[in-house]
Design a protein around this motif. Structure first.
Motif, mmCIF file in Angstrom:
data_model
loop_
_atom_site.group_PDB
_atom_site.id
_atom_site.type_symbol
_atom_site.label_atom_id
_atom_site.label_comp_id
_atom_site.label_asym_id
_atom_site.label_seq_id
_atom_site.Cartn_x
_atom_site.Cartn_y
_atom_site.Cartn_z
ATOM 1 N N LEU A 102 0.832 -1.211 0.000
ATOM 2 C CA LEU A 102 0.000 0.000 0.000
ATOM 3 C C LEU A 102 0.868 1.264 0.000
ATOM 4 O O LEU A 102 0.537 2.243 -0.626
ATOM 5 C CB LEU A 102 -0.929 0.007 1.219
ATOM 6 C CG LEU A 102 -2.079 -0.996 1.152
ATOM 7 C CD1 LEU A 102 -2.801 -1.072 2.492
ATOM 8 C CD2 LEU A 102 -3.062 -0.593 0.061
ATOM 9 N N ASN A 103 2.026 1.131 0.760
ATOM 10 C CA ASN A 103 2.909 2.295 0.801
ATOM 11 C C ASN A 103 3.598 2.591 -0.515
ATOM 12 O O ASN A 103 3.970 3.724 -0.779
ATOM 13 C CB ASN A 103 3.971 2.111 1.881
ATOM 14 C CG ASN A 103 3.450 2.560 3.230
ATOM 15 O OD1 ASN A 103 2.614 3.468 3.283
ATOM 16 N ND2 ASN A 103 3.909 1.931 4.289
ATOM 17 N N ASN A 104 3.737 1.555 -1.296
ATOM 18 C CA ASN A 104 4.426 1.763 -2.568
ATOM 19 C C ASN A 104 3.506 2.104 -3.719
ATOM 20 O O ASN A 104 3.939 2.256 -4.841
ATOM 21 C CB ASN A 104 5.273 0.542 -2.918
ATOM 22 C CG ASN A 104 6.546 0.563 -2.084
ATOM 23 O OD1 ASN A 104 7.281 1.543 -2.092
ATOM 24 N ND2 ASN A 104 6.746 -0.486 -1.291
ATOM 25 N N GLY A 108 -2.131 8.142 -2.754
ATOM 26 C CA GLY A 108 -2.258 8.208 -1.306
ATOM 27 C C GLY A 108 -3.547 7.501 -0.899
ATOM 28 O O GLY A 108 -4.540 7.618 -1.597
ATOM 29 N N ILE A 109 -3.478 6.716 0.207
ATOM 30 C CA ILE A 109 -4.679 6.011 0.642
ATOM 31 C C ILE A 109 -4.919 6.332 2.108
ATOM 32 O O ILE A 109 -3.981 6.350 2.912
ATOM 33 C CB ILE A 109 -4.521 4.492 0.480
ATOM 34 C CG1 ILE A 109 -4.328 4.161 -1.016
ATOM 35 C CG2 ILE A 109 -5.732 3.733 1.029
ATOM 36 C CD1 ILE A 109 -3.844 2.739 -1.220
ATOM 37 N N ILE A 110 -6.143 6.549 2.451
ATOM 38 C CA ILE A 110 -6.471 6.706 3.874
ATOM 39 C C ILE A 110 -7.765 5.973 4.148
ATOM 40 O O ILE A 110 -8.658 5.941 3.287
ATOM 41 C CB ILE A 110 -6.541 8.186 4.288
ATOM 42 C CG1 ILE A 110 -6.724 8.272 5.812
ATOM 43 C CG2 ILE A 110 -7.659 8.938 3.579
ATOM 44 C CD1 ILE A 110 -6.377 9.623 6.376
ATOM 45 N N MET A 111 -7.790 5.328 5.345
ATOM 46 C CA MET A 111 -8.973 4.568 5.724
ATOM 47 C C MET A 111 -9.421 5.124 7.061
ATOM 48 O O MET A 111 -8.624 5.304 7.963
ATOM 49 C CB MET A 111 -8.599 3.101 5.858
ATOM 50 C CG MET A 111 -9.738 2.184 5.550
ATOM 51 S SD MET A 111 -9.159 0.524 5.131
ATOM 52 C CE MET A 111 -7.811 0.224 6.159
ATOM 53 N N CYS A 121 -3.275 4.924 6.870
ATOM 54 C CA CYS A 121 -2.934 5.817 5.736
ATOM 55 C C CYS A 121 -1.559 5.427 5.241
ATOM 56 O O CYS A 121 -0.712 5.010 6.032
ATOM 57 C CB CYS A 121 -3.003 7.281 6.144
ATOM 58 S SG CYS A 121 -1.567 7.881 7.003
ATOM 59 N N ASN A 122 -1.360 5.523 3.977
ATOM 60 C CA ASN A 122 -0.064 5.109 3.453
ATOM 61 C C ASN A 122 0.890 6.310 3.363
ATOM 62 O O ASN A 122 0.487 7.459 3.601
ATOM 63 C CB ASN A 122 -0.215 4.372 2.114
ATOM 64 C CG ASN A 122 -0.627 5.306 0.977
ATOM 65 O OD1 ASN A 122 -0.931 6.460 1.222
ATOM 66 N ND2 ASN A 122 -0.632 4.768 -0.236
ATOM 67 N N TYR A 129 0.228 15.360 1.502
ATOM 68 C CA TYR A 129 -0.266 16.435 2.355
ATOM 69 C C TYR A 129 0.797 16.999 3.305
ATOM 70 O O TYR A 129 0.491 17.673 4.279
ATOM 71 C CB TYR A 129 -1.500 15.970 3.123
ATOM 72 C CG TYR A 129 -2.639 15.679 2.162
ATOM 73 C CD1 TYR A 129 -3.211 16.751 1.434
ATOM 74 C CD2 TYR A 129 -3.124 14.396 1.967
ATOM 75 C CE1 TYR A 129 -4.238 16.499 0.534
ATOM 76 C CE2 TYR A 129 -4.151 14.151 1.072
ATOM 77 C CZ TYR A 129 -4.708 15.210 0.336
ATOM 78 O OH TYR A 129 -5.708 14.998 -0.544
ATOM 79 N N GLY A 130 2.053 16.704 3.039
ATOM 80 C CA GLY A 130 3.139 17.321 3.789
ATOM 81 C C GLY A 130 3.256 16.811 5.242
ATOM 82 O O GLY A 130 3.662 17.549 6.135
ATOM 83 N N LEU A 131 2.849 15.557 5.474
ATOM 84 C CA LEU A 131 2.921 14.982 6.815
ATOM 85 C C LEU A 131 4.004 13.909 6.852
ATOM 86 O O LEU A 131 4.477 13.468 5.806
ATOM 87 C CB LEU A 131 1.571 14.352 7.192
ATOM 88 C CG LEU A 131 0.353 15.288 7.087
ATOM 89 C CD1 LEU A 131 -0.939 14.492 7.267
ATOM 90 C CD2 LEU A 131 0.443 16.384 8.134
ATOM 91 N N THR A 132 4.410 13.507 8.112
ATOM 92 C CA THR A 132 5.351 12.384 8.247
ATOM 93 C C THR A 132 4.682 11.342 9.158
ATOM 94 O O THR A 132 3.655 11.611 9.770
ATOM 95 C CB THR A 132 6.677 12.824 8.916
ATOM 96 O OG1 THR A 132 6.364 13.360 10.208
ATOM 97 C CG2 THR A 132 7.374 13.896 8.080
ATOM 98 N N ARG A 133 5.313 10.155 9.226
ATOM 99 C CA ARG A 133 4.796 9.073 10.078
ATOM 100 C C ARG A 133 4.692 9.540 11.524
ATOM 101 O O ARG A 133 3.785 9.196 12.255
ATOM 102 C CB ARG A 133 5.729 7.873 10.016
ATOM 103 C CG ARG A 133 5.347 6.623 9.242
ATOM 104 C CD ARG A 133 4.000 6.060 9.441
ATOM 105 N NE ARG A 133 3.557 5.631 8.103
ATOM 106 C CZ ARG A 133 2.329 5.412 7.771
ATOM 107 N NH1 ARG A 133 1.354 5.571 8.650
ATOM 108 N NH2 ARG A 133 2.005 5.035 6.565
#
Ligand code: C2E
Ligand code: CA
Ligand code: CA
Length: 893
Positions: A102-104, A108-111, A121-122, A129-133
Motif C-alpha cells: 500500500l505504501n508503494n 495516497g490512501i487513507i482509511m 494511511c499510506n 499532504y506534507g505529513l510524516t509518520r
C-alpha cells in the motif's frame, strides 16, 4: 473525462483490494481470541500438578497418569504455542507485505473507521499532504489529522467534516503550491470510508496546455481569411467549419458541423462540392486544387478550392480538409482583364501603322500587329519569338539592330527618324519611332517600334502650308499672304520708293452667283483670276475675299496704279463663256498710295477700300484714287447708320406720294415713297439710306412704319384709290410679313384690294421657294402684287411665269432712254406686248416729257408714272385728288 480515465478505474480496483484486506483484518481479533483461550489451558494444568503431599500407588499411578497427561498437555501446549508463533509471524509478514504494497502505491490512501478515526494511511498520503509518520498515530481522530493538514496548508475546509454514510465522491482539490489532488472516496458498509488521493498537478498542466494549444489552433483556423471545412470521409458530414466558412455559407457553425453539403448548399451546388471531394479522394496524393461553382441565394459564386485528404495510421482516408476562397470578383476581374487584353490587341491590330514590340533581354519579337506584317513583308508567325537575324538578311538585321541599340541606350526617350523606302515601284517616306519601355527598376524591358508611312502626311502638310497662304479656289495668295507681302514692301521701300495698293471689285458678281448658281460663279472667279494675273504682269495679286482682289504695284504713283487698273479692265472686256453661258464682267478699282495714303498694311488696304467704295458710288467700271476727304465720307456714312436707327423714333421719316394714272384719264392711285428729313443734312434720298437700312436690318422696322403710315393715309381718303408700297427683299427674310400686312389692313380698315405691294426680283433671287410662298399668301389676303423695276436686272421671264403678278412696272431707265436709243422703244414695245399676252397691266415709270407720254400712249401702255404726271410730294399736295373731283391727266400732243 476523469470518470472514463482508466487510471481512475485502477483507483477503484485498488479500493476493492483494500476492502478485502480490511475485511480479513476485521477477522483477526476473533482468531486471536481463540488462541488466547487455548493458551489459558496450560496455566490451569500447572495448578493441577501442584506439589502438595507424598503419594500411594494408586496415588503414584494417578501421579504418573497425571504426569503423562501433564506432559501431553504441555506438548500440546508447546505445539499450540509454536503454531501460534508461526501463525503470528506469517500474519505479521503478511501485514507488513500489505502495508509495504500500500505504501508503494502511487496514490495516497487513507482509511477512516466508523468512529471517524484514522484506521490506515499510506506514506504517499502523508507525502501528498506534507505529513510524516511521526505526525500520525494509529486510530487518531480524523478531525485531528485534518487539523494537522490545515496547519501544513494542505487543507482549507472544515476539520469537523464527516462523511455521509453510503456516499461516494470524485473530485479535485486545489492545495497550496498550485497543486491539484484528485480524490475518489467511497464510504464503507459499516461506516467510515476509504479514499484515494492522486497528485494530479502535472497531468492537469499538460491538459491545460493541450487545451490552450487546441484553443490556439482553433483561433488560428478561425481567423484565417480562407474558408476551412473538415469533413469526415466516412459519413461526409462536416466536423469543423471556421468563421470564414460561416460567413461565406451564412450558416452558423452549429448548423454546419454535423451537416452534409446538401444541407447547406442547393442540390446542384452540393453535387459540385461532392464531386470536388470525390476528385480529391481519388487523386494521387490526396491533394487537388480546383474551382467549384456554388449558388448562394440567387447568385453564383466561384470558389477557388484546395482539398487535402488526411489519412489515419492504417493509411485509410479519414478526413477531407477543404480550404476555399470566394474568387468570383477576382475571376470576373481577370476575365475582364483578358477581355481588355484581347480588345487592346484588336485595337493595335487595326491601327494603320506598323507596331512591333521586342523584348530587350533577348531582342526577340513579342508582338507584331497586322499592319506590321504587310510592312515587314512577313507573316507574324514567322517573326514572333525570333530575333531579327533569324528573320531578315544579315545586312538589314545588322542595321535594324544598330538602331534598336541606339533606342535602348536612350532609356525611354523616343528615337525618331525619317527614311525613304521603295514600296512597289514608288518611293515613299517613312517615319520610324523607337522607344524602350523601362521596368520598375528603370532597366529597359521592351522596345516598341512604330513605322509609319508619312508620305501623305508630308504632302498634306505642304498642301496645308500652301493653303494657309493661298485661296483654295483660284490658288491666288490669300489675304494673310497679301498683308505679309504688303509688310515686306513697306520694309523694302523704307519710305523712299512709292507703290500702290489696288482694291478691285468684280461688278455684279453677286447677281451672276444668284442667277447662274455657285458652280458657274466659281468657274467665273477662276477664269477672271487668270486674266487678272496675266494682266498684272508680275505685280502681286491676291484674292482678298468673295469677288474682291488686292494688288501691289511699284513705280511712280498713282500713274502706275491707274495703268494697272486700266490693263485689268481691258482684260475683262472680252466676255466670259462658262458652261455655254456668256457673261460680261466689269471691274471697279480703288487705289491707295504708299507712303502718302498710309504707312502700315492695314491702313493702306483700308484706304484702297475707301477709294473703291467711292468709285462704286461714282459708276461701275471706274477707278478712284484715295483722297483724304473720302475718309470723312466713310465716317459720315457710319454716323448716318447710327442716326438712321433713331430716325423713326424722332419722327424724321415722312412719306411722299406720287400719282399713277391711266393715260388720258384720272389718277388711279399713288405710290408711297419715303423721305428722311435729317435735322442737319436736310432731306436724305431713299436711294442713299434704304441700302443702309437694308444692311443693318433696320429696314424691317422702317418698312413696318411705312406700310402702316401709307395704309392709314389711304384709308382716310374719300376716293378708294390704289396705294402702292415698296417692299425690300430683306423684309421677306425677317419676321412674318404676311401677318404684318394682315394686321395693318385690319388695323387701318383699308380694303385689301386697294393695297398694291411693289417688289423687285431680288425677292425671288435669294430664296425662290420662300419668296414665292410669301407672295402667294400675301395675294391670298386680297392685296395686289406689282413687279417693280422690270428690265433693270436679269428679269428672268421665269419669275413672271411662276407668279401671277397684278402689274409690271417697266424700269424708268427705258423710258428715259426713249429717243436716245432705238433699243429702249423696242424693249418697251415688247414688254407692253408681253403684258397684253399675259393679261397683266404694264406701267411705265419715269415719264418726264410729253414725247415719252405720247409714245407710251401710241403703244397703248396701260398706266404711267413720272414727274410729267406728278412728282412725289406730301399728300396735302394732292388733297383735291384724293378728296374732290378727279382732275383729268393732260393729254399727249
Ligand atoms: P422706285 O420704287 O423705282 O421709285 C421710283 C423712283 O423714281 C422714286 O425715287 C421717284 O422719285 C423717282 N421718279 C419718279 N418719277 C420720276 C421721273 O419722272 N424722273 C426721275 N428721274 N425719277 C422719277 P425715290 O423716291 O428717290 O426712290 C428711289 C428708290 O428708293 C425707289 O425706287 C425705291 O426702290 C426706293 N424706295 C423709295 N421709297 C421706298 C419705300 O418706302 N420703301 C422701300 N422699300 N423702298 C423705297
Ligand atoms: Ca416702286
Ligand atoms: Ca421702280
Amino acid at each position: 473525462v476523469h470518470r472514463d480515465n482508466p487510471r481512475a478505474n485502477s483507483g477503484h480496483f485498488v479500493t476493492a483490494v483494500m476492502q478485502n484486506s480490511i475485511v480479513r483484518r476485521g477477522q483477526k481479533p476473533a482468531a486471536l481470541a481463540a488462541c488466547l483461550a487455548a493458551s489459558a489451558c496450560p496455566s490451569q494444568a500447572a495448578s493441577a500438578f501442584g506439589l502438595t503431599a507424598p503419594m500411594s500407588q494408586p496415588q503414584f499411578d494417578l501421579a504418573i497418569s497425571a504426569g503423562v497427561l501433564a506432559l501431553f498437555f504441555a506438548s500440546v501446549l508447546l505445539w499450540v504455542y509454536a503454531r501460534h508463533r508461526r501463525l503470528k509471524l506469517r500474519e505479521r509478514r503478511r501485514t507488513r507485505f500489505a502495508s509495504a504494497a500500500l505504501n508503494n502505491m502511487p496514490h495516497g490512501i487513507i482509511m477512516v473507521d466508523s468512529q471517524h478515526r484514522m484506521a490506515f494511511c499510506n506514506d504517499q498520503y502523508l507525502a501528498i499532504y506534507g505529513l510524516t509518520r511521526a505526525d500520525v498515530r494509529p486510530r487518531m481522530p480524523f478531525s485531528e489529522l485534518l487539523a494537522l493538514r490545515r496547519a501544513r496548508g494542505t487543507f482549507d475546509g472544515d476539520v469537523t467534516w464527516r462523511v455521509k454514510p453510503g456516499s461516494s465522491d470524485n473530485y479535485i482539490r486545489e492545495i497550496a503550491g498550485g497543486r491539484a489532488i484528485r480524490i475518489s472516496r467511497r464510504s464503507l458498509p459499516g461506516g467510515g470510508f476509504v479514499s484515494l488521493h492522486e497528485d494530479f498537478s502535472d497531468h492537469r498542466d499538460l491538459s491545460r496546455q493541450l487545451a490552450t494549444t487546441k484553443g490556439f489552433l482553433e483561433s488560428v483556423i478561425d481567423n484565417i481569411p480562407v474558408c476551412v471545412a473538415v469533413k469526415s470521409i466516412e459519413d461526409g458530414r462536416y466536423i469543423l467549419a471556421n468563421r470564414a466558412f460561416e460567413q461565406f455559407s451564412r450558416f452558423p457553425r452549429e448548423k454546419i458541423v454535423g451537416a452534409r453539403p446538401e444541407d447547406i448548399f442547393t442540390l446542384q451546388s452540393a453535387e459540385a462540392v461532392l464531386k470536388a471531394d470525390a476528385d480529391a479522394i481519388a487523386s494521387k496524393g490526396g491533394n487537388v486544387t480546383l474551382e467549384v461553382v456554388v449558388e448562394r441565394g440567387d447568385e453564383r459564386r466561384v470558389l477557388g478550392s484546395r482539398r487535402v485528404v488526411a489519412h489515419d495510421e492504417y493509411g485509410e482516408p479519414k478526413f477531407l480538409i477543404a480550404l476555399f476562397e470566394d474568387i468570383t470578383e477576382r475571376r470576373a476581374l481577370s476575365a475582364e482583364l483578358e477581355e481588355t487584353k484581347k480588345f487592346l490587341e484588336l485595337v493595335l491590330d487595326h491601327i494603320p501603322t506598323a507596331i512591333l514590340v521586342k523584348r530587350v533581354a533577348d531582342r526577340k519579337y513579342l508582338f507584331v500587329n497586322r499592319h506590321a506584317e504587310a510592312f515587314m513583308e512577313r507573316p507574324r508567325r514567322d517573326m514572333i519569338g525570333k530575333r531579327i537575324d533569324q528573320v531578315f538578311p544579315p545586312d538589314r538585321a545588322a542595321f535594324v539592330d544598330h538602331r534598336d541599340q541606339d533606342a535602348i541606350r536612350m532609356r525611354g526617350e523616343v528615337l525618331s527618324e525619317e527614311y525613304p523606302a521603295k514600296v512597289g515601284a514608288e518611293l515613299r517616306l517613312f517615319m520610324a519611332r523607337r522607344v524602350a519601355v523601362l521596368d520598375d527598376a528603370g532597366a529597359p524591358q521592351y522596345l516598341i517600334q512604330i513605322d509609319e508611312d508619312i508620305t501623305e502626311r508630308r504632302r498634306a502638310e505642304s498642301r496645308m502650308a500652301h493653303m494657309a497662304y493661298h485661296d483654295g479656289l483660284t490658288d491666288l495668295p490669300n489675304r494673310v499672304a497679301f498683308m505679309q507681302a504688303l509688310l515686306q514692301m513697306i520694309d523694302a521701300s523704307k519710305g523712299a520708293d512709292q507703290f500702290a495698293v489696288l482694291s478691285v471689285d468684280l461688278d455684279r458678281f453677286k447677281e451672276v452667283n444668284d442667277v447662274f448658281g455657285h458652280a458657274v460663279g466659281d468657274k467665273l472667279l477662276i477664269e477672271a483670276s487668270r486674266r487678272i494675273q496675266a494682266a498684272a504682269q508680275g505685280a502681286v495679286v491676291a484674292r482678298l475675299g468673295g469677288d474682291e482682289f488686292g494688288m501691289i504695284i511699284d513705280g511712280v504713283q498713282p500713274d502706275a496704279g491707274r495703268a494697272l487698273a486700266e490693263r485689268l479692265m481691258r482684260a475683262m472686256q472680252k466676255e466670259f463663256v462658262i458652261d455655254d453661258k456668256t457673261i460680261r464682267l466689269g471691274l471697279t478699282t480703288g487705289i491707295a498710295v504708299f507712303p502718302s495714303n498710309g504707312d502700315d498694311p492695314a491702313q493702306l488696304l483700308a484706304n484702297a477700300d475707301v477709294a473703291l467704295f467711292r468709285a462704286k458710288a461714282q459708276a461701275r467700271g471706274s477707278v478712284c484714287v484715295f483722297e483724304a476727304e473720302m475718309d470723312q465720307q466713310i465716317r459720315d456714312r457710319r454716323a448716318m447708320h447710327q442716326e438712321l436707327a433713331q430716325a423713326i423714333r424722332n419722327n424724321e421719316l415722312v412719306l411722299n406720294y406720287q400719282p399713277l394714272a391711266k393715260i388720258g384719264q384720272a389718277v388711279v392711285g399713288f405710290e408711297a415713297l419715303v423721305r428722311w428729313h435729317h435735322p442737319l443734312r436736310g432731306v436724305v434720298s431713299p436711294g442713299m439710306f434704304i441700302p443702309l437700312a437694308e444692311e443693318s436690318g433696320l429696314i424691317v422696322e422702317m418698312g413696318e412704319w411705312i406700310l402702316r403710315e401709307a395704309c392709314r393715309e389711304a384709308a382716310s381718303w374719300d376716293k378708294p384709290l390704289q396705294i402702292a408700297v415698296n417692299l425690300s427683299p430683306v423684309q421677306f427674310l425677317h419676321g412674318d410679313l404676311v401677318a404684318l400686312v394682315h394686321a395693318i389692313l385690319m388695323e387701318t380698315g383699308l380694303a385689301p384690294g386697294r393695297l398694291e405691294l411693289e417688289i423687285t426680283e431680288g425677292v425671288l433671287i435669294g430664296d425662290f421657294d420662300r419668296g414665292l410662298s410669301i407672295l402667294r399668301r400675301l395675294k391670298a389676303l386680297g392685296v395686289r402684287i406689282a413687279m417693280d423695276d422690270f428690265g433693270s436686272g436679269y428679269s428672268s421671264f421665269a419669275y413672271l411665269q411662276s407668279f401671277p403678278f397684278d402689274k409690271i412696272k417697266i424700269d424708268r431707265e427705258f423710258v428715259m432712254n426713249l429717243g436716245r436709243n432705238v433699243q429702249s422703244a423696242a424693249i418697251i414695245r415688247a414688254v407692253i406686248g408681253l403684258g397684253r399676252g399675259l393679261d397683266v397691266p404694264i406701267v411705265a415709270e419715269g415719264v418726264e416729257t410729253e414725247e415719252q407720254l405720247s409714245f407710251l400712249a401710241s403703244e397703248a401702255c396701260d398706266q404711267v408714272q413720272g414727274y410729267f404726271i406728278g412728282k412725289p410730294a406730301p399728300i396735302q399736295h394732292y388733297a383735291d385728288l384724293v378728296c374732290g373731283a378727279v382732275a383729268p391727266v393732260r393729254k399727249a400732243g
